[in-house]
Design a protein around this motif. Structure first.
Motif: not given
Length: 521
Positions: A278-281, A409-422, A505-512
């Motif tokens: 995925g385009l995901f970190v 927070h001091k520490m926190a879980f974070s994540g980001w999935k691409a909105d655009t391919p840039d 589709q599970v690939s690309g952006v805006q999958i839902n």
């Protein structure tokens, strides 16, 4: 009601597709609102991206830009003027709470943008347009004009390479100016955050918070109409319970299944599992505005104390790869020469001692759900080995987002999935000092490097992708040296579905986006 059958050709195989039906999509949390300009979470966009539309969009399952509410556009040679020609005969939805059939025109585009620019304040007391602010849109757009009823012109303050792709992002969805004005006349502006009216293939029927969102097919949709009669976005926080509901046929698709359950699900006769990189970190934000995380040596020590190979194995069951840089490795501009920090407890302890914490310290870790317990406890156990005692604090999803955005927070879980391919979608809007200055922020580490920000800002102004890539690669080197985070994983995009569900589709952006989804016979 009798259902009709339509013949589709998929990969040269003819499949009978049944029109109609209800798709039940089970997810772990509810969205935070229905105004796409206000929300910043993917769960909200799972609903709004089916209700609202943008001037351009990303072809489903890919990162390719295609026309949406604008049928065509021109860009001036100097990259400063974008002229969009709106589709004619596009009408906003009618629902049980709004029965006026109004056509999309330039005034709706102006309202949707100018309220975020601050030129047309809408909500009483004001609200934060998080995406707009963190992407610096007011420093990009000089003015917006309606040349006529169906033509809109954007004049930029400077060339902005990602601008066209940015216009496909959900926060720039086009809302009805008439509906918004009606609510304002009743002093009910906040209903815009709960009762949306868009132009998309689905419209809102009901929303029961923390339970379900029910979307109905928009029979008056201007484009290819949805195959499904309705979509239910159902909240089932426990992934094992989601899996059981799928196994029983009580839901159609489940998001984010437990990785250790994937092999079992894949072997069920009526279930299919789709997975792709995925385009995901994902990462752990270290709040640089709170001690001792303002100390680079402490941040480096934490990075060397966490074994990301084991993290991926234990938390993701190897349905991910260890993260290194703050953008996905499949995206252009990724710096392949940067090496991971490396798991080294001896070095981590030496760095802590050098920083003035030979015996470690106590701190807290925020996480969004008790079902992320395994990941939190992994980090807790790893840091205990170098004397850092971590208290885990669990929060409901909406509360968690607010607390991290406000820097509690001091520490926190974070994540980001691409909105655009840039790369700009990761490197600037998440980590620039401009993003950190906007409160609430998405720069959860409050990283404010002048050197880094100059590089990612300069890259926005260039049209050459090769030159931009060089700047982004340099920025990643600066970022890696500063270590404002703990990189964790590049997760795979995974959904489990009934085999009768097709077209998702599970690939690309805006999958839902559910307009393409249907049930096979």
């Amino acid at each position: 009601m009798m259902k009709t059958l339509t013949l589709f050709c998929l990969s040269c195989l003819c499949v009978w597709a049944k029109e109609g039906g209800t798709l039940i999509y089970a997810r772990g949390a509810d969205g935070s609102g229905m105004d796409p300009a206000l929300v910043v979470d993917g769960e909200s966009y799972a609903a709004t991206s089916n209700i609202y539309e943008t001037l351009v969009r990303f072809k489903y399952g890919s990162t390719e830009i295609e026309p949406a509410l604008a049928s065509s556009w021109e860009i001036s040679k100097d990259g400063l003027i974008y002229t969009f020609h709106l589709r004619r005969g596009v009408y906003f939805q009618t629902t049980h709470y709004w029965d006026q059939k109004t056509e999309l025109t330039a005034k709706d585009v102006l309202f949707s943008f100018e309220r975020q620019m601050g030129q047309m304040p809408y909500y009483k007391g004001g609200k934060s347009y998080g995406y707009w602010a963190s992407m610096g849109m007011s420093s990009i757009i000089k003015k917006i004009e309606a040349l006529d009823k169906y033509t809109v012109r954007f004049t930029l303050k400077h060339p902005e390479a990602p601008f066209l792709a940015d216009l496909g992002m959900d926060f720039l969805s086009v809302l009805s100016a008439d509906y918004a004005a009606h609510l304002k006349s009743l002093n009910k502006e906040d209903e815009l955050t709960r009762k949306p009216i868009g132009t998309g293939p689905f419209k809102l029927a009901t929303w029961f918070r923390d339970d379900k969102v029910v979307l109905l097919k928009n029979s008056d949709y201007w484009g290819s109409k949805a195959h499904l009669d309705r979509v239910v976005l159902r909240v089932i926080p426990n992934p094992s319970v989601r899996a059981l509901a799928l196994q029983r046929g009580e839901v159609s698709i489940i998001n984010a299944p437990n990785r250790n359950e994937i092999p079992r699900l894949a072997h069920l006769p009526g279930v299919a599992v789709d997975e792709k990189p995925g385009l995901f970190v994902t990462w752990m934000s270290l709040n640089l505005e709170k001690k001792p995380f303002d100390n680079r040596l402490v941040r480096l020590a934490i990075n060397h104390a966490i074994n990301t190979q084991d993290y991926v194995k234990i938390v993701y069951e190897n349905y991910a790869t260890p993260a290194i840089n703050p953008m996905p490795p499949t995206m252009w501009g990724y710096n392949k020469d940067i090496k991971p920090y490396g798991y080294d407890l001896k070095l981590a302890k030496e760095l802590l001692a050098k920083a003035g914490y030979p015996n470690g310290f106590e701190t807290t870790l925020f996480t969004a759900s008790k079902y992320n317990k395994q990941a939190a406890e992994f980090v807790q156990a790893q840091l205990a080995k170098i004397g850092i005692q971590v208290k885990i604090e669990f929060f409901e999803w909406g509360t968690y987002l607010k607390k991290v955005a406000m820097g509690e927070h001091k520490m926190a879980f974070s994540g980001w999935k691409a909105d655009t391919p840039d790369p700009d979608n990761f490197l600037y809007i998440l980590w620039s000092k401009e993003a950190a200055a906007e409160i609430p922020t998405r720069n959860g580490s409050f990283y404010k490097s002048d050197v880094y920000s100059k590089l990612v800002t300069k890259a926005k102004y260039l049209s050459s992708q090769a030159k931009r890539a060089t700047l982004y690669q340099k920025a990643q080197e600066v970022f890696h040296n500063d270590a404002p985070w703990v990189p964790l994983a590049y997760p795979y995009s995974i959904v489990a579905r009934l085999k009768s569900v097709q077209g998702y589709q599970v690939s690309g952006v805006q999958i839902n986006r559910f307009v393409h989804v249907y049930f096979s016979k």
